[in-house]
Design an enzyme around this catalytic site. Sequence first.
Site, PDB file in Angstrom:
ATOM      1  N   GLY A   1      76.812  -0.667  38.984  1.00  0.00           N
ATOM      2  CA  GLY A   1      77.212  -2.648  39.113  1.00  0.00           C
ATOM      3  C   GLY A   1      78.136  -2.929  39.288  1.00  0.00           C
ATOM      4  O   GLY A   1      78.971  -4.215  39.665  1.00  0.00           O
TER       5      GLY A   1
ATOM      6  N   THR B   1      82.146   1.133  30.788  1.00  0.00           N
ATOM      7  CA  THR B   1      81.759   1.872  31.965  1.00  0.00           C
ATOM      8  C   THR B   1      81.449   0.528  32.965  1.00  0.00           C
ATOM      9  O   THR B   1      81.489  -0.482  32.698  1.00  0.00           O
ATOM     10  CB  THR B   1      80.534   3.037  32.114  1.00  0.00           C
ATOM     11  OG1 THR B   1      79.438   1.957  32.040  1.00  0.00           O
ATOM     12  CG2 THR B   1      80.286   4.126  31.482  1.00  0.00           C
ATOM     13  N   CYS B   2      81.004   1.484  34.388  1.00  0.00           N
ATOM     14  CA  CYS B   2      80.750  -0.224  35.110  1.00  0.00           C
ATOM     15  C   CYS B   2      79.268   0.600  35.522  1.00  0.00           C
ATOM     16  O   CYS B   2      79.088   0.060  36.445  1.00  0.00           O
ATOM     17  CB  CYS B   2      81.886   0.073  36.278  1.00  0.00           C
ATOM     18  SG  CYS B   2      82.046   1.204  37.464  1.00  0.00           S
ATOM     19  N   SER B   3      79.052   0.942  34.757  1.00  0.00           N
ATOM     20  CA  SER B   3      77.114   1.428  35.258  1.00  0.00           C
ATOM     21  C   SER B   3      76.180   0.151  35.276  1.00  0.00           C
ATOM     22  O   SER B   3      76.739  -0.499  33.861  1.00  0.00           O
ATOM     23  CB  SER B   3      76.970   2.735  35.255  1.00  0.00           C
ATOM     24  OG  SER B   3      75.423   2.973  35.508  1.00  0.00           O
TER      25      SER B   3
END
Length: 718
Positions: A380, A438-440
């Site tokens: 992301g 998270t940055c997923s």
Amino acid sequence: MLNSTGELQFSNEENPEVISQLTSLALCDGKSSAGVPEKTGYPDSVYVMAANIFQGIRIEKSAQKVLIKYGNEPLRSLSESEDQSFRRLSYELAFSALKYQDILEAILIDSCIFPSTTIPDHLSSLIIVMLYDFQDRKFQTRVPSDNEESISEVREVENLLNSFKIKLAAALARCRIKHDALSIYHILPETVRKQELRASTLPLYAWINTCKISPEEVYNNLKRRGYHKVKSVLHIDDKVFAVDQHCYDVLIFPSHLKNDLINIDLFKDYKLIFQDKSRSLAVHSVKALLNMDDDILMVNTGSWYTVAHMSVLTNNNTSKVFVCGVQSQAKDPDLKTLFTKMGCKNIEILHELFINIESKDHRLQKIKVILLLPRCSGLGVSNPVEFILNEHEDTEFLKDHSQGGISEDKLHILAQQQYEQLTHAMKFTKAQAVVYCTCSVYPEENEAVVKKALEFQDLGNKVQPYRLSPPVLPLCSLKEIQLSTDKFFRMEPSEITNGCFISILTRERDPSETVSVKDVLARAAAKGLLEGIELGKSSKREKKKKKSKTSLTKAATTDNGIQMKIAEFLNRETKASANLSETLTKPPLPQKNTAQVGASSQTRKPNKLAPHPTVPTFMKSTCSSRPCERQARFMRPRPEDRMVALKPIEIVLPPVFMPFSSPQGIRSQMPTQHFYCRWVAPKALVPTCLPTPSLARKGEKPKDDTPSPLLRCSRPWL
């Protein structure tokens, strides 16, 4: 020396435009073409560091597809600079070479550099990164700086590439024709191209270090430098900034202002810090869950700027920020120096891995919130290099971004690691909340991990189970509200922000840990809010309160006993007066029986039938008992023990008729006038016999009615 095969391929080139372009590049002697900004290359140390980074993140191929062999030994660097700009240049160069690894290897094979020349394997990584920079400079010769110390391996590779300049340019042109691409950039996968395009336009986010400067001072400083405040920085080329809607201490700048901003004092003095917005969202979520003296445990932070931001937000509290995962104690002096420059004082570093820390550790008994920032695929994020420098410091993060995706096996491994860390965080019995960020963009790393951890959480402990809570951050748009319907906070990758996922797990507080008044006063005293007030006397006051409570209870019990005795006495008097009134209200009897009754009554109770002096006594007893009875009936208990002044009330009773006829002796002794009894408070009750109602008071009319309905006397004689 040029290879004959390469000369033949070059002479048979079908595109005359490419040939003329290559010829012009060869003749320009390092000058750039018109309209193209001149690129002078990098220092030798940047090439060496980029080669070592590429060596660790390069994509390994199977034995059948290996065209170029890479060594395992890193190159020796003269100086390992810790300068942020130096590291950024090295990572950017290594990541660019990684994205074009297949294309660069094909160009080296096509230009006959491999395997015609004898090149040591440990220099293969250096050749790849320098070849990318060479073609990015349109194959112009680099002009090194005079004060720069040269590195022999760099100069050796540079001379090799310059000798194959025309063949390398021809190989690149054929590669573009093969893929029908306008440039080498268009050969990349579409997902990678979208990430690069988004990274080039993504706004810059910076949080304000309120330990060193206030937001108003930052605004004024920027305005003096020509910046003006706007609501949105999209599609604005001027020097502007805006305040983020989710985080009040985060400013947004257009991407083209980065070179101008990094040179001002606000960023040099750590008053403004560049960082991805997802990390600011994470620390603000933790801040919304904290009490005054709650401690925080941060896991897998990666960037020390995230730790510093958490410390700045809790600067006014008595909280501590514990950070785990720093295995090397050699970094402690540098970290302490960094935190000192930023004004952070409440940070404590734990050198154990989080999975090895026991929940019963005495240092973590006041931990109330755990911030978990697990290592994830991070797809992301638009600019992985900036995220690497500021967050993870994990080179594997770049490998996934270079391909635009991640394999299922690696995604499963990451999800399992995230699940283990989350379940371990839920084992801390003193903790009341876990923030998972998270940055997923993959559900396997986000929703699936959280739901699985909630489903299989350990319910054997004597603590409340965790539950999913709504976002604690403000939802600023309809899209954010729609994405948060299942209690998860999501931000999809867009032209204004990277992707972000936040989940809040909370449980009810232990009733024994409720904050008392004493704790609140202690916290206020720690902040210096109770100047001149001594908290040590609170115990004496509490003792006095306890004594007063016990004395009140004793007095209440004694008062209750007295009240019971008074009530019994009044009941007896009321019954006696009622019986006497019944005898008085009987109808007239025959003369014979009346005389007998009069005689018997006279013998039984001579004082009741006494002549004139005793009649007031009888009336006194009957009249005085009833006001006491009414007072006991209508008075309510008061919360405070105080004296209440009563107004004097005059009660006039109707005349009393003697219904029975008595012998002549008794009749002669009874007065023929009507009898009245008057009670005036608070004077003593003195009955008065008045011959007529007009003589009750001089100049006053007789009162036939009682003054108050509540104090009206019962009239058993009617």
